[in-house]
Scaffold this motif. Structure first.
Motif, PDB file in Angstrom:
ATOM      1  N   ARG A 127      24.512  38.664  44.248  1.00 58.68           N
ATOM      2  CA  ARG A 127      24.182  37.399  43.583  1.00 58.68           C
ATOM      3  C   ARG A 127      23.755  37.559  42.120  1.00 58.68           C
ATOM      4  N   PRO A 128      22.932  38.516  41.734  1.00 55.58           N
ATOM      5  CA  PRO A 128      22.514  38.626  40.325  1.00 55.58           C
ATOM      6  C   PRO A 128      23.665  38.989  39.376  1.00 55.58           C
ATOM      7  N   LEU A 129      24.757  39.518  39.933  1.00 59.68           N
ATOM      8  CA  LEU A 129      25.871  39.976  39.094  1.00 59.68           C
ATOM      9  C   LEU A 129      27.035  38.990  39.049  1.00 59.68           C
ATOM     10  N   VAL A 130      26.860  37.845  39.701  1.00 57.34           N
ATOM     11  CA  VAL A 130      27.984  36.913  39.841  1.00 57.34           C
ATOM     12  C   VAL A 130      28.532  36.472  38.484  1.00 57.34           C
ATOM     13  N   ASN A 131      27.674  36.119  37.527  1.00 58.12           N
ATOM     14  CA  ASN A 131      28.154  35.647  36.227  1.00 58.12           C
ATOM     15  C   ASN A 131      28.975  36.703  35.508  1.00 58.12           C
ATOM     16  N   GLU A 132      28.501  37.960  35.542  1.00 52.83           N
ATOM     17  CA  GLU A 132      29.250  39.043  34.895  1.00 52.83           C
ATOM     18  C   GLU A 132      30.592  39.268  35.596  1.00 52.83           C
ATOM     19  N   ILE A 133      30.583  39.179  36.929  1.00 53.89           N
ATOM     20  CA  ILE A 133      31.837  39.367  37.679  1.00 53.89           C
ATOM     21  C   ILE A 133      32.811  38.237  37.352  1.00 53.89           C
ATOM     22  N   LEU A 134      32.304  37.014  37.233  1.00 52.11           N
ATOM     23  CA  LEU A 134      33.170  35.887  36.873  1.00 52.11           C
ATOM     24  C   LEU A 134      33.807  36.086  35.499  1.00 52.11           C
ATOM     25  N   SER A 135      33.074  36.675  34.559  1.00 54.56           N
ATOM     26  CA  SER A 135      33.627  36.977  33.233  1.00 54.56           C
ATOM     27  C   SER A 135      34.789  37.959  33.352  1.00 54.56           C
ATOM     28  N   SER A 136      34.635  38.940  34.234  1.00 52.33           N
ATOM     29  CA  SER A 136      35.720  39.896  34.451  1.00 52.33           C
ATOM     30  C   SER A 136      36.943  39.210  35.037  1.00 52.33           C
ATOM     31  N   TYR A 137      36.711  38.194  35.873  1.00 52.68           N
ATOM     32  CA  TYR A 137      37.845  37.480  36.452  1.00 52.68           C
ATOM     33  C   TYR A 137      38.545  36.594  35.417  1.00 52.68           C
ATOM     34  N   GLU A 138      37.815  36.172  34.388  1.00 52.38           N
ATOM     35  CA  GLU A 138      38.462  35.458  33.284  1.00 52.38           C
ATOM     36  C   GLU A 138      39.424  36.398  32.553  1.00 52.38           C
ATOM     37  N   PHE A 139      39.028  37.656  32.419  1.00 54.76           N
ATOM     38  CA  PHE A 139      39.918  38.682  31.845  1.00 54.76           C
ATOM     39  C   PHE A 139      41.151  38.863  32.725  1.00 54.76           C
ATOM     40  N   LEU A 140      40.959  38.915  34.043  1.00 56.65           N
ATOM     41  CA  LEU A 140      42.083  39.057  34.964  1.00 56.65           C
ATOM     42  C   LEU A 140      43.014  37.843  34.874  1.00 56.65           C
ATOM     43  N   ALA A 141      42.429  36.654  34.708  1.00 56.47           N
ATOM     44  CA  ALA A 141      43.232  35.442  34.539  1.00 56.47           C
ATOM     45  C   ALA A 141      44.065  35.518  33.266  1.00 56.47           C
ATOM     46  N   GLU A 142      43.443  36.016  32.177  1.00 56.84           N
ATOM     47  CA  GLU A 142      44.152  36.137  30.900  1.00 56.84           C
ATOM     48  C   GLU A 142      45.309  37.128  31.014  1.00 56.84           C
ATOM     49  N   ILE A 143      45.086  38.244  31.704  1.00 56.99           N
ATOM     50  CA  ILE A 143      46.147  39.229  31.901  1.00 56.99           C
ATOM     51  C   ILE A 143      47.291  38.636  32.721  1.00 56.99           C
ATOM     52  N   ASP A 144      46.950  37.875  33.764  1.00 54.85           N
ATOM     53  CA  ASP A 144      47.972  37.225  34.594  1.00 54.85           C
ATOM     54  C   ASP A 144      48.786  36.245  33.750  1.00 54.85           C
ATOM     55  N   PHE A 145      48.120  35.505  32.875  1.00 55.09           N
ATOM     56  CA  PHE A 145      48.761  34.534  31.996  1.00 55.09           C
ATOM     57  C   PHE A 145      49.686  35.229  30.995  1.00 55.09           C
ATOM     58  N   ILE A 146      49.192  36.279  30.358  1.00 50.23           N
ATOM     59  CA  ILE A 146      50.004  37.026  29.376  1.00 50.23           C
ATOM     60  C   ILE A 146      51.194  37.674  30.069  1.00 50.23           C
ATOM     61  N   ARG A 147      50.951  38.222  31.243  1.00 46.32           N
ATOM     62  CA  ARG A 147      52.037  38.850  32.005  1.00 46.32           C
ATOM     63  C   ARG A 147      53.133  37.826  32.318  1.00 46.32           C
ATOM     64  N   ALA A 148      52.743  36.621  32.712  1.00 46.85           N
ATOM     65  CA  ALA A 148      53.716  35.571  33.020  1.00 46.85           C
ATOM     66  C   ALA A 148      54.528  35.209  31.774  1.00 46.85           C
ATOM     67  N   LYS A 149      53.851  35.089  30.622  1.00 49.91           N
ATOM     68  CA  LYS A 149      54.562  34.779  29.378  1.00 49.91           C
ATOM     69  C   LYS A 149      55.557  35.882  29.026  1.00 49.91           C
ATOM     70  N   ALA A 150      55.160  37.122  29.245  1.00 48.64           N
ATOM     71  CA  ALA A 150      56.038  38.257  28.923  1.00 48.64           C
ATOM     72  C   ALA A 150      57.259  38.285  29.845  1.00 48.64           C
ATOM     73  N   HIS A 151      57.044  38.025  31.150  1.00 47.27           N
ATOM     74  CA  HIS A 151      58.176  38.021  32.082  1.00 47.27           C
ATOM     75  C   HIS A 151      59.142  36.871  31.769  1.00 47.27           C
ATOM     76  N   LEU A 152      58.611  35.712  31.392  1.00 50.17           N
ATOM     77  CA  LEU A 152      59.480  34.595  31.028  1.00 50.17           C
ATOM     78  C   LEU A 152      60.234  34.908  29.736  1.00 50.17           C
ATOM     79  N   ALA A 153      59.554  35.536  28.780  1.00 49.26           N
ATOM     80  CA  ALA A 153      60.207  35.941  27.524  1.00 49.26           C
ATOM     81  C   ALA A 153      61.334  36.929  27.792  1.00 49.26           C
ATOM     82  N   ASN A 154      61.098  37.848  28.702  1.00 48.16           N
ATOM     83  CA  ASN A 154      62.128  38.832  29.052  1.00 48.16           C
ATOM     84  C   ASN A 154      63.340  38.142  29.673  1.00 48.16           C
ATOM     85  N   GLU A 155      63.079  37.133  30.481  1.00 50.53           N
ATOM     86  CA  GLU A 155      64.160  36.377  31.121  1.00 50.53           C
ATOM     87  C   GLU A 155      64.934  35.554  30.097  1.00 50.53           C
TER      88      GLU A 155
END
Length: 831
Positions: free
Chosen positions: A268-296
């Motif tokens: 519980r005390p680390l939830v906010n920091e973990i959520l920040s890391s998941y925002e990074f994971l979301a950004e990577i997923d988003f960038i990855r999707a843009k790159a795959h569409l660009a490749n297509e």
């Protein structure tokens, strides 16, 4: 600012969002796709593009990027913030795998490969994203102590759980033994079928029995099969044991909840920091999707400019390309340029000619790039930044606001006039349409004038002639045309900037099959002046293209000439340097020889003194030595002069050989007298005073027919002389042209027209005219001519091309460009 509210729908960006979501691995990336917005910050856009381009590089280089487990556990983590709430087993397992993925991604982006320099990250922009991201390896290890590789709570997660599961296993084993014993007895008594086995019903172990025999076994009936042919009985002997299993399962569940609750309390005390890391994971997923569409889409990161401008080469509408690919077709690429001198492009041309597609391509690609997406165009393209984009396209009729189509257009124009400036991009389709043409055209012209005064950029499509004329007469506005093949009556979907387009209304009406009398009547209504103006416009476009090509060729020739002059200037400079070096070397060598001579003289004098010779004898010896010295100096100087002359001659000859035209230098040696044999058929001859050789084809009295290259000529025998050179020597020999012949050829070149019109001639007349024309073209040395024969039945075209196929000097022949005549004109190119 983006106007109107349904801008994304109009240009097709909603479909781009949908395609992006399909490329995402989880709701993490899909949420970021929904959050993607238009940006006017140059640095921000560049950063987004660089991130996507680096991920595109990862994809194309097939690097093993850690993207196996993208789980969105943010809702679960947010729930755990509440005291007493806990993560379920599956949620805990998803947390463990996604946290491990974050750790591996950060390691991947921060790792420096062996083939890179120290502190040189291979993906610097993506690495910047990972720079301050927290990873949680301890949490991953803690979860590993609780959960096994299948996502289930381990037996040893706690001592109490271990005891419960051991007792549960023992009790279950005891029940199984009892059931098997009872089952075997029932089978031997014939109460139960031989192939029956224990099964589970309502969480309790039971045996299957036929309904008629159910009273033969003492116990509790728990269930009946769907067919009614089997009942499931729990024997009385195992009832207590089954009850104990139920109790143990409840205790097991309570212990698991206690373990999960304890772990969630630590998390519980680390939830906010973990959520920040998941925002990074979301950004990577988003960038990855843009790159795959660009490749297509075969998209790239273009060169970006921090000012409003467009300079695109071979830009492709990605949605149109995707749709055409299903039909094994390709979209026609768009070349377009808007800059400070030509800010507003007025596109005209036939209906269904691609004007709206051009407009939407500009809108979609510009919007995509300012949302941080790579776009499909050539790498030489340059893309600017606009602070706002306004669009007026399609039928905007509004029943709710009681607006007609034209009223809606005017509402959009009002918003544009009010808000657009020098950093805005306007996209207007069918400018001025929707009302009475005369007043509609006048209002459109007034608006265009206002837009131009505001310094805005724009792409506008129209059919109005007054807007085309306005563009020709005002700085900052330029015409553009969607090309149309008049001969095949089909749109080419190609944009050409610099000329207004024709609507080809009469031609299209005739192609569709509208009665000729209606077309004639319509032409009379608008007047011959209007019809002719449209034809003149097409002719002007054709002529302009022709002269543009000429101008390009001239510029190319000038560039080649400049390069040649520069090349020979460097060679002359090198020649002069070598000349000076030769002279310096010669002087040094002469000086060394003189020093040697002086040394010999001094030695001679010393010998005379030592011999104590007479003074007169000494004087004679000195004189002889002086003579020797002078003679040596003269010989040496002459040798050096000869060396210099020979080397200079070699250098000059080398330079002369590189020139295309050479003049023959007279030989220093006297010509040998050769007894000539009489000229006959097959002899190699040349005209006296010239170097060009040919072969005698026929002798008729005092006249001879000679083939010089591709040219036949008849001349007097006494004007010819035999040539003893071989054909190979003839090809490399320097040609000498007399002054009279040179002047004659010069006049012929000046008066030669590179186009012949044989339309209306009979086949033999046309063929004879073309024969003379091609002979003259080869003689004067032009590289390209045009033969106007028309389309008609195609007979003239076939006759002429059959003749051209047999001419050795013809490099190739083909139809003229569709805008310059198409198949009605044959273009001939020579070697």
């Amino acid at each position: 600012m983006i106007y109107p509210h349904n801008f994304e729908h109009k240009i097709g960006f909603e479909q781009i969002r949908d395609l992006l979501k399909l490329k995402c691995l989880s709701t993490l990336g899909k949420d970021r796709v929904d959050e993607m917005i238009f940006s006017k910050n140059f640095d921000e856009i560049n950063e987004y593009l660089a991130q996507t381009n680096e991920f595109l590089q990862i994809i194309q280089e097939k690097v093993n990027f850690p993207d196996q487990f993208f789980f969105d556990v943010r809702p679960s983590l947010k729930r755990v913030r509440i005291e007493g709430m806990y993560l379920e087993e599956q949620e805990l397992f998803d947390l463990r795998r996604s946290l491990d993925t974050i750790i591996k991604i950060v390691q991947f982006l921060k790792e420096i490969p062996e083939d890179h320099k120290e502190d040189e990250l291979p993906y610097p922009h993506l690495s910047k994203l990972a720079g301050d991201i927290f990873t949680f390896p301890r949490i991953v290890k803690a979860i590993d102590q609780i959960v096994d590789k299948y996502g289930k709570i381990k037996d040893n997660a706690s001592p109490e759980l271990l005891n419960i599961r051991r007792e549960l296993a023992n009790t279950t084993a005891g029940i199984s033994r009892s059931l098997n014993r009872i089952l075997k007895g029932a089978q031997s008594d014939g109460y139960v079928e031989k192939d029956a086995t224990p099964t589970v019903r309502d969480g309790r172990l039971v045996i299957p029995v036929a309904p008629a025999l159910k009273r033969k076994i003492r116990g509790i009936v728990h269930d009946e099969s769907a067919s009614g042919k089997t009942v499931f009985i729990e024997p009385a002997e195992v009832v207590e044991a089954n009850n104990r299993i139920r109790e143990l399962e409840g205790e097991e569940r309570k212990e698991i909840i206690r373990i999960l609750t304890d772990f969630s309390s630590q998390l519980r005390p680390l939830v906010n920091e973990i959520l920040s890391s998941y925002e990074f994971l979301a950004e990577i997923d988003f960038i990855r999707a843009k790159a795959h569409l660009a490749n297509e889409m075969e998209a790239i990161k273009p060169t970006m400019k921090n000012n409003p401008m467009i300079k695109w080469d071979t830009a492709i509408h990605p949605l149109l390309q995707k749709a055409l690919a299903k039909q094994n077709k390709k979209a026609i690429p768009l070349d377009i340029e808007l800059n400070i001198t030509q800010r507003i492009l007025i596109i005209s041309g036939p209906n269904a000619g691609g004007k709206s597609v051009c407009l939407k391509t500009v809108g979609l690609l510009q919007y995509m790039v300012q949302c941080g997406m790579l776009i499909p165009l050539h790498e030489s393209s340059e893309v600017g930044i606009f602070n706002s984009i306004f669009m007026d396209i399609g039928d905007e009729q509004s029943l709710e606001d009681d607006l007609s189509t034209y009223s809606s257009h005017l509402t959009n124009m009002k918003a544009m006039v009010k808000n657009c400036d020098e950093n805005s991009l306007l996209l207007i389709d069918e400018f001025g349409s929707g009302t009475e043409p005369q007043i509609g055209g006048a209002i459109a012209e007034a608006l265009l004038k206002k837009f131009n005064e505001q310094g805005t950029y724009g792409v506008i499509t129209t059919h109005y002639q007054n807007l085309k004329h306005f563009a020709e007469d005002h700085q900052g506005i330029i015409n553009g045309a969607m090309l149309y093949d008049r001969h095949h009556m089909q749109a080419l979907f190609q944009l050409e900037i610099g000329n207004p387009g024709s609507s080809f209304a009469v031609e299209i009406a005739r192609k569709i099959g509208l009665p000729e009398e209606i077309i004639t009547d319509a032409s009379n209504i608008v007047g011959a002046e209007y019809i002719n103006a449209d034809k003149y416009l097409q002719d002007i476009v054709r002529d302009k293209q022709y002269w543009e090509r000429k101008r390009r060729n001239i510029r190319l020739k000038e560039k080649q000439m400049e390069q040649t002059i520069e090349k020979y200037s460097k060679e002359v400079e090198t020649l002069n340097k070598e000349k000076k070096q030769i002279i310096r070397d010669a002087k040094q060598e002469a000086e060394n020889l003189l020093k040697e001579s002086n040394a010999r003289i001094e030695n001679t004098i010393r010998s005379i003194k030592e011999a104590q010779a007479e003074k007169e004898k000494t004087k004679d010896v000195r004189q002889d030595l002086e003579d020797f010295k002078e003679k040596i100096a003269q010989i040496d100087a002459q040798e050096q002069k000869d060396k210099i002359a020979k080397k200079m001659e070699r250098l000059i000859e080398k330079q002369e050989r590189k020139k295309n035209k050479k003049k023959e230098t007279p030989s220093a040696k006297s010509p040998r007298v050769i007894k000539e044999e009489p000229i006959q058929v097959g002899s190699r001859v040349r005209i006296k005073g010239q170097r060009t050789t040919g072969e005698v084809l026929e002798i008729n009295g005092t006249n001879a027919t000679v083939l010089f290259g591709q040219l036949k000529t008849t001349t007097k025998l006494n004007k010819l002389e035999k040539s003893n050179s071989t054909p190979k020597e003839e090809t490399t020999a320097t040609t000498f042209i007399s002054g009279q012949t040179h002047d004659s050829m010069h006049d012929k070149k000046l008066n030669f027209k590179q186009e012949i019109d044989v339309r209306g001639m009979r086949g033999d007349e046309a063929l004879q005219a073309v024969t003379y024309f091609i002979d003259d073209a080869i003689l004067v040395g032009v590289s390209r001519v045009r033969i106007l024969h028309g389309t008609g039945t195609g007979i003239l075209r076939s006759l002429i091309r059959d003749y051209l196929s047999g001419i050795g000097g013809v490099k190739n022949y083909h139809d003229e460009h569709v805008q310059l005549g198409g198949s009605g004109i044959t273009v001939v190119e020579f070697y």
